[in-house]
Design a protein around this motif. Structure first.
Motif, short mmCIF file in Angstrom:
data_model
loop_
_atom_site.label_atom_id
_atom_site.label_comp_id
_atom_site.label_asym_id
_atom_site.label_seq_id
_atom_site.Cartn_x
_atom_site.Cartn_y
_atom_site.Cartn_z
N THR A 82 0.85 -1.18 0.00
CA THR A 82 0.00 0.00 0.00
C THR A 82 0.89 1.24 0.00
O THR A 82 2.11 1.14 -0.18
CB THR A 82 -0.97 0.00 1.19
N CYS A 119 1.49 5.54 1.60
CA CYS A 119 1.24 6.44 2.71
C CYS A 119 -0.16 7.02 2.55
O CYS A 119 -0.83 6.80 1.54
CB CYS A 119 2.28 7.56 2.74
N LEU A 120 -0.62 7.77 3.52
CA LEU A 120 -2.00 8.27 3.50
C LEU A 120 -2.25 9.26 2.36
O LEU A 120 -3.34 9.31 1.81
CB LEU A 120 -2.33 8.94 4.84
N ARG A 121 -1.22 10.03 1.99
CA ARG A 121 -1.39 11.00 0.91
C ARG A 121 -0.30 10.79 -0.14
O ARG A 121 0.63 11.58 -0.26
CB ARG A 121 -1.34 12.43 1.45
N GLU A 158 -5.31 -0.01 -2.12
CA GLU A 158 -5.39 1.43 -1.92
C GLU A 158 -5.53 1.72 -0.42
O GLU A 158 -6.29 1.07 0.29
CB GLU A 158 -6.59 2.01 -2.66
N ARG A 159 -4.81 2.73 0.06
CA ARG A 159 -4.79 3.02 1.50
C ARG A 159 -6.16 3.51 2.00
O ARG A 159 -6.65 3.04 3.04
CB ARG A 159 -3.71 4.07 1.78
N LYS A 160 -6.72 4.48 1.31
CA LYS A 160 -8.06 5.00 1.66
C LYS A 160 -8.22 5.29 3.15
O LYS A 160 -9.21 4.92 3.78
CB LYS A 160 -9.14 4.01 1.21
N LYS A 161 -7.23 5.95 3.72
CA LYS A 161 -7.24 6.41 5.11
C LYS A 161 -7.30 5.27 6.13
O LYS A 161 -7.54 5.49 7.32
CB LYS A 161 -8.41 7.37 5.35
N GLN A 162 -7.08 4.03 5.68
CA GLN A 162 -7.11 2.91 6.61
C GLN A 162 -5.80 2.84 7.40
O GLN A 162 -4.73 3.12 6.88
CB GLN A 162 -7.30 1.59 5.85
N SER A 163 -5.88 2.44 8.65
CA SER A 163 -4.68 2.26 9.46
C SER A 163 -3.97 0.97 9.05
O SER A 163 -4.58 0.08 8.45
CB SER A 163 -5.05 2.19 10.94
#
Length: 263
Positions: A5, A7-9, A31-36
């Motif tokens: 994955t 980083c967040l941005r 896709e990260r999609k703000k997931q921890s």
């Protein structure tokens, strides 16, 4: 295998790098999609390799402490070399511009970076890492990490990382195909005394040196075989290394000079 994955941005470049890695090594890109990271591990039940602009990090399944590539001690060691100072590994190996070096125990790559700098752009540094996750993490890290001193960046970019078992690889090498063959076995005493290596514990290959490994190294090394090991190690005497005593360090170097050594 792990999932990949970002980083967040992520930038487009970061996303492209991550997806290219996933495709090349058959990993799943998510896709990260703000997931921890914890949420991703729980969902896919795998470790997570995260790509960022300046670094790549890995979190093993069931842990919270990420493991990431960092040039570590190679930074100040290369700066010392640039000032005309010594380096114990470079001196023990008698490295020169244009030498061919095989690092059989790449690990986090710090020693390889220093050796790559010492042998220059005309040299060849091949680093072997038997643990797949470590090999991939260090390979990607070497390609993106940036230091202010460009000589360090150049040394990192020149290293060829290979996921391979040292003995198996040595068996494929022609006689005298490398000038220097280097061993820095990751063993439990070293790990337990190095707090910063904690995240690496589950990824470390603790396999010892063997007669067969040294026999193949003797065939492949044209100039020297170099060993770094704990000062209490019996390997220096067992395999005939000339030991370099370092009174201020628990890690000593040893060498076998192939140009003068007679079995």
């Amino acid at each position: 295998m792990y999932i990949v994955t970002t980083c967040l941005r992520p930038t487009d470049s970061v996303r492209e790098h991550a997806t290219r890695h996933a495709t090349e090594y058959g990993a799943r890109f998510v896709e990260r999609k703000k997931q921890s990271i914890e949420a991703l591990m729980n969902r896919y039940e795998k470790g997570v390799l995260v790509f960022d602009k300046r670094r790549v990090e890995y979190t093993s399944l069931g842990t919270t402490e990420p493991f990431f590539f960092h040039p570590s001690s190679s930074v100040f060691r290369i700066k010392q070399l640039l000032r005309g100072g010594p380096d114990p590994l470079v001196d023990t190996a008698k490295l020169k511009n244009g030498d061919r070096v095989l690092d059989c125990t790449l690990g986090l790559g710090s020693d390889s970076i220093v050796m790559s700098h010492a042998i220059g752009p005309d040299g060849r540094l091949t680093g072997l890492e038997s643990e797949f996750v470590t090999a991939m993490l260090v390979k990607e890290g070497l390609s993106v990490w940036v230091e202010k001193e460009d000589a360090i960046n150049q040394a990192m970019r020149r290293i060829e990382v290979m996921h391979a078992d040292a003995l198996a690889y040595l068996k494929t090498c022609p006689d005298d195909s490398f000038d220097v063959v280097y061993f820095d076995p990751m063993f439990e005493k070293t790990i337990s005394e190095s707090v910063h290596l904690n995240p690496l514990r589950s990824l470390a290959n603790t396999a010892p040196l063997t007669d067969q490994l040294i026999r193949e190294a003797r065939r492949v090394a044209k100039k020297r075989i170099v060993l770094k090991a704990h000062f209490e190690s019996e390997w220096f005497n067992e395999y005939g290394f000339t030991r370099i005593i370092r009174k201020t360090s628990k890690l000593h170097y040893g060498y076998i000079d192939m140009e003068t050594d007679i079995l």
